[in-house]
Design an enzyme around this catalytic site. Sequence first.
Site, short mmCIF file in Angstrom:
data_model
loop_
_atom_site.label_atom_id
_atom_site.label_comp_id
_atom_site.label_asym_id
_atom_site.label_seq_id
_atom_site.Cartn_x
_atom_site.Cartn_y
_atom_site.Cartn_z
N ARG A 26 -23.11 -52.13 -3.49
CA ARG A 26 -24.48 -52.61 -3.27
C ARG A 26 -25.46 -51.46 -3.47
O ARG A 26 -25.25 -50.35 -2.98
CB ARG A 26 -24.63 -53.18 -1.86
CG ARG A 26 -26.03 -53.69 -1.55
CD ARG A 26 -26.10 -54.33 -0.16
NE ARG A 26 -27.45 -54.67 0.23
CZ ARG A 26 -28.12 -55.74 -0.18
NH1 ARG A 26 -27.54 -56.59 -1.00
NH2 ARG A 26 -29.35 -55.98 0.24
N ARG A 47 -46.47 -45.70 -9.04
CA ARG A 47 -45.47 -45.56 -7.97
C ARG A 47 -44.87 -44.16 -7.93
O ARG A 47 -44.93 -43.41 -8.90
CB ARG A 47 -44.34 -46.57 -8.17
CG ARG A 47 -44.74 -48.02 -7.98
CD ARG A 47 -43.60 -48.95 -8.28
NE ARG A 47 -43.21 -48.90 -9.69
CZ ARG A 47 -42.10 -49.45 -10.20
NH1 ARG A 47 -41.26 -50.08 -9.41
NH2 ARG A 47 -41.85 -49.37 -11.50
N LYS A 94 -39.69 -44.03 -13.88
CA LYS A 94 -39.59 -44.69 -15.18
C LYS A 94 -39.22 -43.70 -16.28
O LYS A 94 -38.97 -42.52 -16.03
CB LYS A 94 -40.90 -45.40 -15.50
CG LYS A 94 -41.29 -46.43 -14.46
CD LYS A 94 -40.23 -47.51 -14.25
CE LYS A 94 -40.17 -48.48 -15.41
NZ LYS A 94 -39.22 -49.59 -15.17
N THR A 127 -27.02 -74.09 -7.53
CA THR A 127 -26.94 -74.02 -8.99
C THR A 127 -25.51 -73.98 -9.51
O THR A 127 -25.30 -73.89 -10.72
CB THR A 127 -27.69 -72.77 -9.50
OG1 THR A 127 -27.11 -71.60 -8.94
CG2 THR A 127 -29.16 -72.84 -9.12
N HIS A 150 -32.08 -47.09 -17.75
CA HIS A 150 -31.91 -48.24 -18.64
C HIS A 150 -31.09 -47.85 -19.88
O HIS A 150 -31.46 -48.12 -21.02
CB HIS A 150 -33.26 -48.80 -19.07
CG HIS A 150 -34.16 -49.17 -17.92
ND1 HIS A 150 -33.85 -50.17 -17.04
CD2 HIS A 150 -35.33 -48.63 -17.48
CE1 HIS A 150 -34.80 -50.26 -16.12
NE2 HIS A 150 -35.70 -49.34 -16.35
N LEU A 157 -43.41 -55.41 -12.36
CA LEU A 157 -44.20 -56.09 -11.34
C LEU A 157 -44.48 -55.26 -10.09
O LEU A 157 -45.60 -55.31 -9.56
CB LEU A 157 -43.51 -57.40 -10.95
CG LEU A 157 -43.59 -58.52 -12.00
CD1 LEU A 157 -42.56 -59.59 -11.73
CD2 LEU A 157 -45.00 -59.10 -12.02
#
Length: 348
Positions: free
Chosen positions: A127, A16, A75, A216, A93, A303
């Site tokens: 958001r 990507r 990444k 839920t 991360h 994914l």
Amino acid sequence: MTHLWVRAEQRPNEERVGLMPGGARALIAQGFDVTVEESRQRAVPIDAYRDAGCRIVPEASWPDAPDDAVIFGLKELPEDGTPLRHRHIMFGHAYKGQHSGRALLERFAAGGGTLYDLEYLVDGTGRRVAAFGYWAGYAGAGVSALAWGAQRRGEVCPPVDTWPGKDAMLDDLRTAMGDARPRAIVIGARGRVGTGAADLCEALGISVTRWDMEETARGGPFPEILDHDLFLNCILARPGTPVFVPKDAVEGPRKLSVIGDVACDPDSDYNPVPLYDTATTWTEPVVRVATEPALDVMAIDNLPSLLPRESSEDFAGQLLSHLKQLDDMGTGVWGRAEAEFRRHASKP
């Protein structure tokens, strides 16, 4: 003049990119200097960037970029411990207690650079302004359907690799499933991830039950999940998230045979699918957590990379208007991202 430097991804299977050639051309027309590294694996050929007017440089040459360059990747960087002196746009991360994240922040502290974490590029309401979620859901549902088809043949899900596009993926899945179709339930169906998962199911003729927070809210147990063949979890783990499939549920009667944990957060204390403890891989897409009948969990953590062209085009399209504001990184989404970095970097 703002100098944006698009680095090559170093992670295996990561094709990507966050800036398409058309976007690069638009930035150059606005007065930006755009440099793009060559890449052995990027889904977009380097000649497309050259034709757009970008300066092309060797792969992994960003450490030698000018001090004022903004280094843009997706990444993680190579974990070599070197100080980071540039401004970096990437998924870091680094803010949720991860060991590697702390090390990354220490590298920025040592070099005086700044992290603009793509996960924390948010508008005034909090958001996110750009995300790969839709394609995570789409690809995650696809691999889960592939696992279901393999089960029907008495097999385990085979290794997966990038598809040239969603149509090629759908063709492979139809072949793998044959004439039969599972019944699926998607939790988190109103979000980006859940929408992608449900769209994949509909494209294959899979009947979908869509659940979100209302369904839920009672906190479980949820026997309805066990009555479906395929469960796709598209809700991130957080305090208060109920357990959707407890460990003891797999021992009783159930139709459920494949769980696609698209959210994939096995290390979290709030994991709503506490049946496994590590992410699965492209080589081994599922882990079998029960037998008689079989129950497989798909929990791949990258994914969208399975559909690199579509996911890159979508993400880059969401992000482009904000890249155009890089000449004023102290305000808007960039200012908020920098403030988040300063807050976490200052923690002992």
